[in-house]
Design an enzyme around this catalytic site. Structure first.
Site, PDB file in Angstrom:
ATOM      1  N   ARG A 320       0.843  -1.199   0.000  1.00  0.00           N
ATOM      2  CA  ARG A 320       0.000   0.000   0.000  1.00  0.00           C
ATOM      3  C   ARG A 320       0.878   1.249   0.000  1.00  0.00           C
ATOM      4  O   ARG A 320       1.634   1.476   0.944  1.00  0.00           O
ATOM      5  CB  ARG A 320      -0.904   0.015   1.247  1.00  0.00           C
ATOM      6  CG  ARG A 320      -1.845  -1.194   1.353  1.00  0.00           C
ATOM      7  CD  ARG A 320      -3.014  -1.086   0.399  1.00  0.00           C
ATOM      8  NE  ARG A 320      -3.781  -2.319   0.342  1.00  0.00           N
ATOM      9  CZ  ARG A 320      -4.793  -2.622   1.148  1.00  0.00           C
ATOM     10  NH1 ARG A 320      -5.153  -1.774   2.108  1.00  0.00           N
ATOM     11  NH2 ARG A 320      -5.448  -3.760   1.005  1.00  0.00           N
ATOM     12  N   GLU A 322       0.638   4.226   0.839  1.00  0.00           N
ATOM     13  CA  GLU A 322      -0.018   5.252   1.648  1.00  0.00           C
ATOM     14  C   GLU A 322       1.027   5.921   2.540  1.00  0.00           C
ATOM     15  O   GLU A 322       1.745   5.254   3.282  1.00  0.00           O
ATOM     16  CB  GLU A 322      -1.106   4.625   2.523  1.00  0.00           C
ATOM     17  CG  GLU A 322      -2.235   3.999   1.731  1.00  0.00           C
ATOM     18  CD  GLU A 322      -3.235   3.285   2.632  1.00  0.00           C
ATOM     19  OE1 GLU A 322      -2.971   3.215   3.860  1.00  0.00           O
ATOM     20  OE2 GLU A 322      -4.244   2.784   2.120  1.00  0.00           O
ATOM     21  N   ARG A 328      -0.137   1.982  13.269  1.00  0.00           N
ATOM     22  CA  ARG A 328      -0.758   0.757  12.751  1.00  0.00           C
ATOM     23  C   ARG A 328      -0.709   0.606  11.235  1.00  0.00           C
ATOM     24  O   ARG A 328      -1.296  -0.322  10.692  1.00  0.00           O
ATOM     25  CB  ARG A 328      -2.219   0.694  13.209  1.00  0.00           C
ATOM     26  CG  ARG A 328      -3.118   1.791  12.654  1.00  0.00           C
ATOM     27  CD  ARG A 328      -4.552   1.546  13.085  1.00  0.00           C
ATOM     28  NE  ARG A 328      -5.493   2.456  12.439  1.00  0.00           N
ATOM     29  CZ  ARG A 328      -6.811   2.321  12.478  1.00  0.00           C
ATOM     30  NH1 ARG A 328      -7.332   1.298  13.121  1.00  0.00           N
ATOM     31  NH2 ARG A 328      -7.597   3.186  11.880  1.00  0.00           N
ATOM     32  N   HIS A 329       0.004   1.487  10.539  1.00  0.00           N
ATOM     33  CA  HIS A 329       0.077   1.402   9.074  1.00  0.00           C
ATOM     34  C   HIS A 329       1.490   1.052   8.607  1.00  0.00           C
ATOM     35  O   HIS A 329       2.477   1.532   9.168  1.00  0.00           O
ATOM     36  CB  HIS A 329      -0.344   2.725   8.431  1.00  0.00           C
ATOM     37  CG  HIS A 329      -1.814   2.984   8.486  1.00  0.00           C
ATOM     38  ND1 HIS A 329      -2.397   3.738   9.472  1.00  0.00           N
ATOM     39  CD2 HIS A 329      -2.815   2.562   7.680  1.00  0.00           C
ATOM     40  CE1 HIS A 329      -3.713   3.777   9.279  1.00  0.00           C
ATOM     41  NE2 HIS A 329      -3.988   3.068   8.196  1.00  0.00           N
ATOM     42  N   GLU A 471      -9.566  -1.859  13.643  1.00  0.00           N
ATOM     43  CA  GLU A 471      -9.986  -2.770  12.572  1.00  0.00           C
ATOM     44  C   GLU A 471      -8.848  -3.698  12.170  1.00  0.00           C
ATOM     45  O   GLU A 471      -7.715  -3.258  11.991  1.00  0.00           O
ATOM     46  CB  GLU A 471     -10.443  -1.945  11.364  1.00  0.00           C
ATOM     47  CG  GLU A 471     -10.819  -2.763  10.147  1.00  0.00           C
ATOM     48  CD  GLU A 471      -9.846  -2.578   9.001  1.00  0.00           C
ATOM     49  OE1 GLU A 471      -9.501  -3.603   8.389  1.00  0.00           O
ATOM     50  OE2 GLU A 471      -9.435  -1.443   8.721  1.00  0.00           O
ATOM     51  N   SER A 474     -11.322  -6.554   6.859  1.00  0.00           N
ATOM     52  CA  SER A 474     -12.361  -5.902   6.062  1.00  0.00           C
ATOM     53  C   SER A 474     -12.842  -6.906   5.021  1.00  0.00           C
ATOM     54  O   SER A 474     -12.032  -7.579   4.379  1.00  0.00           O
ATOM     55  CB  SER A 474     -11.802  -4.653   5.375  1.00  0.00           C
ATOM     56  OG  SER A 474     -12.834  -3.952   4.712  1.00  0.00           O
ATOM     57  N   ARG A 522      -1.083  -6.578  12.376  1.00  0.00           N
ATOM     58  CA  ARG A 522      -2.018  -5.820  13.213  1.00  0.00           C
ATOM     59  C   ARG A 522      -2.701  -6.739  14.226  1.00  0.00           C
ATOM     60  O   ARG A 522      -2.918  -6.347  15.375  1.00  0.00           O
ATOM     61  CB  ARG A 522      -3.050  -5.105  12.336  1.00  0.00           C
ATOM     62  CG  ARG A 522      -3.769  -3.985  13.068  1.00  0.00           C
ATOM     63  CD  ARG A 522      -4.724  -3.219  12.167  1.00  0.00           C
ATOM     64  NE  ARG A 522      -4.042  -2.349  11.234  1.00  0.00           N
ATOM     65  CZ  ARG A 522      -4.667  -1.474  10.453  1.00  0.00           C
ATOM     66  NH1 ARG A 522      -5.993  -1.372  10.492  1.00  0.00           N
ATOM     67  NH2 ARG A 522      -3.983  -0.707   9.623  1.00  0.00           N
TER      68      ARG A 522
END
Length: 548
Positions: A320, A322, A328-329, A471, A474, A522
């Site tokens: 990812r 991002e 948490r990323h 979370e 998903s 996670r």
């Protein structure tokens, strides 16, 4: 004939020159200071001569002294697979007081060593998540002072081969995980030594977080220092336990799904178009064109369902792009993905996922309790609570709980990180669980391939799983009709030409299906309350880290 008279001025200068005294740096000093300096020099010379004499006599004595242990210690030659013996090498976690008197051979790391006089040295040996005390004691019959001296000189973190007798300690060895037994060393060989200065000691890196509240002077190894020296950091018993638990999550994920007829698949990570749409994708050069690193195996999982594989799962990296520098990323993480066809309702799949997590959480506690306790000693955390039958709330129910607690939020507004955590707190207080599911998310906040809710098109047949208010999964029912999938893709601004093979897979017929994707690191972070996902990633990748 009388001698010629000296000029009074010259005589005065000569006299003053005679009275000037200088120190070792050439600076003028008084006569008394000069005399003291000379006496100190003479004293130091006599002291050095005496020390040299004593050292020479000691060296002579040692040279004449027969080393009764010369074949019991030393540095082994580099292992080039020269030979193979029938030696049995023990795991130290099998050693206990009931084996007192047995002689064992172990290969371990020296975590610490402490000399007591010239005849004894204590060691803490480490192997994986276990530590045990070792003692070498000179007796001049089989263990010499030279052997003890050799042991004292072994650097921390060196790998050693030890032959020792298992003995019961006089008192419980509280500083080691194996407290009821210790090793009386009979042979000690260095397999691989440390020849550089360590970035930090394993003792500092393993210290409980609570100890800093008790003593602010203790040396703390910060996270960046740990990650910059990750190989050394990974040697701590805590990190061994963390990554054994990470491995266990994958093991239990596989166990559960294979038992229920799922097939493990391996999908490509180099793809021709962004798998999720949007800009958070890594572009790489691919011969005369460009390729992308897969944001998920989503499209390929569904294509396998269209191929009548029925039930599939994958454990593989996810990328990812991002620029999120949060706790948490990460830009690369391990995804635990599953997809399955269902008969009537996507809740058939949701129930499998709920049962999967109960299986993972239950077995972590029952089969890996030792590793959990090892982590807890350094990073204290509350035991993870969950229900035998997973709590499932609708998104609307979650919004209602937030509103009742004073949070302003729209019916179809996605949950912010802060609201996720707050809702987790509310759920824990009301239902006494750290793990729950939110079902029926707003359609507008889900990917283009998500099936809308048949009763209210503002919602969707999608769900998220939460641990400790964050979370971790998903998922959703996917659109399996090619025409409707094309329509939804266009609504989301996806260039149909970039996903044409995916669309085409549904033109030849596909069963209704659903699934989900889990972030492995996670899950481990939240289960163990580690506070930062980098602690549960072997070699983490984020916007600021590409090494080691």
């Amino acid at each position: 004939m009388s001698a010629p008279k000296q000029d009074p001025a010259v005589e005065d200068i000569t006299q003053k020159t005679k009275e000037v005294y200088l120190d070792d740096e050439g600076k003028p000093i008084t006569k008394s200071a000069y005399k003291k300096l000379q006496k100190d020099k003479e004293k130091a010379e006599r002291k050095a001569a005496t020390a040299a004499k004593i050292a020479a006599e000691k060296a002579a004595r040692e040279a004449n002294q027969v080393d009764c242990s010369k074949d019991r210690y030393g540095k082994l030659p580099m292992n080039q697979s020269q030979s193979r013996t029938e030696t049995k090498y023990e795991d130290i976690n099998t050693i206990n007081a009931s084996r007192e008197g047995e002689t064992v051979t172990v290969r371990v790391r020296v975590q610490t060593s402490r000399a007591t006089g010239g005849k004894m040295c204590f060691f803490v040996f480490r192997q994986g998540v276990s530590t045990i005390q070792g003692i070498v004691t000179a007796d001049e019959k089989t263990i010499s002072k030279q052997m003890v001296k050799f042991g004292v000189g072994i650097s921390p973190e060196s790998i050693v081969l030890v032959e020792a007798k298992i003995v019961k300690p006089v008192e419980e060895v509280k500083s080691c995980t194996i407290s009821c037994a210790e090793l009386a060393i009979e042979k000690l060989f260095v397999v691989s030594d440390v020849n550089v200065r360590l970035a930090f000691s394993l003792e500092d890196a393993s210290r409980p977080e609570s100890s800093y509240d008790e003593d602010a002077q203790l040396s703390r190894v910060n996270l960046d220092t740990r990650l910059n020296n990750r190989v050394l950091d990974l040697r701590t018993t805590t990190n061994h336990a963390i990554f054994r638990l990470q491995s266990a999550v994958c093991l239990l994920f596989r166990e559960f799904l294979i038992e229920r007829g799922f097939m493990e698949i391996h999908t490509p990570k180099l793809i021709g178009a962004a798998s999720e749409g949007g800009s958070n994708v890594f572009k790489v050069s691919y011969f005369k064109t460009n390729a992308y690193l897969a944001q998920s195996p989503q499209l390929y999982k569904q294509m396998c369902i269209a191929s009548d594989f029925g039930k599939v799962f994958e454990i593989a990296p996810v990328f990812r792009a991002e620029d999120s520098n949060t706790h948490r990323h990460m830009t690369e993480f391990m995804g635990l993905d599953m997809e399955m066809a269902f008969n009537e309702h996507y809740h058939e799949v949701l129930e499998v996922l709920e049962e999967l997590f109960v299986y993972i959480l239950s077995n972590l506690k029952s089969r890996f309790s030792n590793e959990i306790e090892v982590v807890k000693k350094q990073y204290e955390f509350e035991d993870f609570e969950f229900l035998p039958k997973t709590l499932r709330l609708s998104f609307a129910e979650g919004v209602k709980m937030l509103r009742e607690a004073g949070v302003e939020i729209g019916d179809y507004e996605d949950l912010s990180t802060a609201n996720e955590k707050f809702l987790g707190k509310l759920v824990k207080e009301k239902y006494h669980t750290d793990f729950y599911v939110l079902d029926k998310f707003p359609l507008a906040v889900r990917p283009f391939y998500t099936m809308p809710d048949p009763k209210n098109p503002n919602y969707s047949n999608s769900y998220d799983f939460f641990m400790r208010g964050e979370e971790i999964l998903s998922g959703a029912q996917r659109i399996h009709d090619a025409d409707y999938l094309t329509e939804r893709a266009k609504t989301h601004g996806v260039d149909i030409s970039t996903i044409q093979p995916y669309i085409d897979a549904f033109k030849i017929g596909a069963p209704p299906h659903a699934g989900g994707g889990v972030g492995l690191e996670r899950v481990v972070m939240l289960f163990l309350g580690l506070g930062n996902i980098r602690r549960s990633s072997l070699f983490p990748r984020d916007p600021k880290r590409l090494e080691p």
